[in-house]
Motif scaffolding. Structure first.
Motif, PDB file in Angstrom:
ATOM      1  N   THR A   5      -1.690  11.091   6.226  1.00 28.23           N
ATOM      2  CA  THR A   5      -3.485  10.473   5.632  1.00 28.23           C
ATOM      3  C   THR A   5      -2.980   9.672   4.774  1.00 28.23           C
ATOM      4  O   THR A   5      -2.024  10.951   3.833  1.00 28.23           O
ATOM      5  N   ILE A   6      -3.224   8.746   3.948  1.00 27.48           N
ATOM      6  CA  ILE A   6      -3.682   8.445   3.070  1.00 27.48           C
ATOM      7  C   ILE A   6      -4.350   8.466   2.512  1.00 27.48           C
ATOM      8  O   ILE A   6      -5.566   7.485   3.086  1.00 27.48           O
ATOM      9  N   SER A   7      -5.061   8.501   1.049  1.00 27.84           N
ATOM     10  CA  SER A   7      -6.783   9.117   0.028  1.00 27.84           C
ATOM     11  C   SER A   7      -6.478   7.218   0.065  1.00 27.84           C
ATOM     12  O   SER A   7      -5.998   6.522  -0.274  1.00 27.84           O
ATOM     13  N   SER A   8      -8.049   7.069   0.205  1.00 22.92           N
ATOM     14  CA  SER A   8      -8.124   5.508  -0.733  1.00 22.92           C
ATOM     15  C   SER A   8      -7.872   4.885  -2.135  1.00 22.92           C
ATOM     16  O   SER A   8      -7.777   4.746  -2.582  1.00 22.92           O
TER      17      SER A   8
END
Length: 79
Positions: A5-8
C-alpha cells in the motif's frame, strides 16, 4: 501474493520531487541538458504548469516553438 500500500502522501511527495528535478535540469532558455529532440520536451509543460511552475512551463513552450516549429506551424522531431 505480496500487497503493498502506497499512501497518497508518498505519491504526492514523489511527484513533487520529480517536478523539482525537472526544473533543476532546465536552463534559462527552456532546454534540458542539451537534449535535441522534441520527445524530450513535448509532455513537460502540462505537469510543470499544474504543479505550480508556470515560468518553467512557459520556458519549455518557448523552446519547443523556437527549436521545433516549422514555418507552416507543424513540429519536427529534431532540427
Amino acid at each position: 501474493m505480496l500487497q503493498t500500500t502506497i499512501s497518497s502522501k508518498t505519491i504526492l511527495d514523489a511527484a513533487r520531487n520529480g517536478i523539482r528535478w525537472l526544473v533543476s535540469q532546465q536552463s534559462e532558455n527552456g532546454e534540458y541538458g542539451g537534449e535535441d529532440d522534441i520527445n524530450a520536451y513535448y509532455k513537460s509543460p502540462y505537469p510543470l504548469r499544474i504543479a505550480g511552475e508556470p515560468i518553467a512551463a512557459a520556458r519549455c513552450f518557448d523552446h519547443i516553438v523556437k527549436r521545433y516549429m516549422t514555418g507552416d506551424g507543424d513540429f519536427m522531431n529534431s532540427p
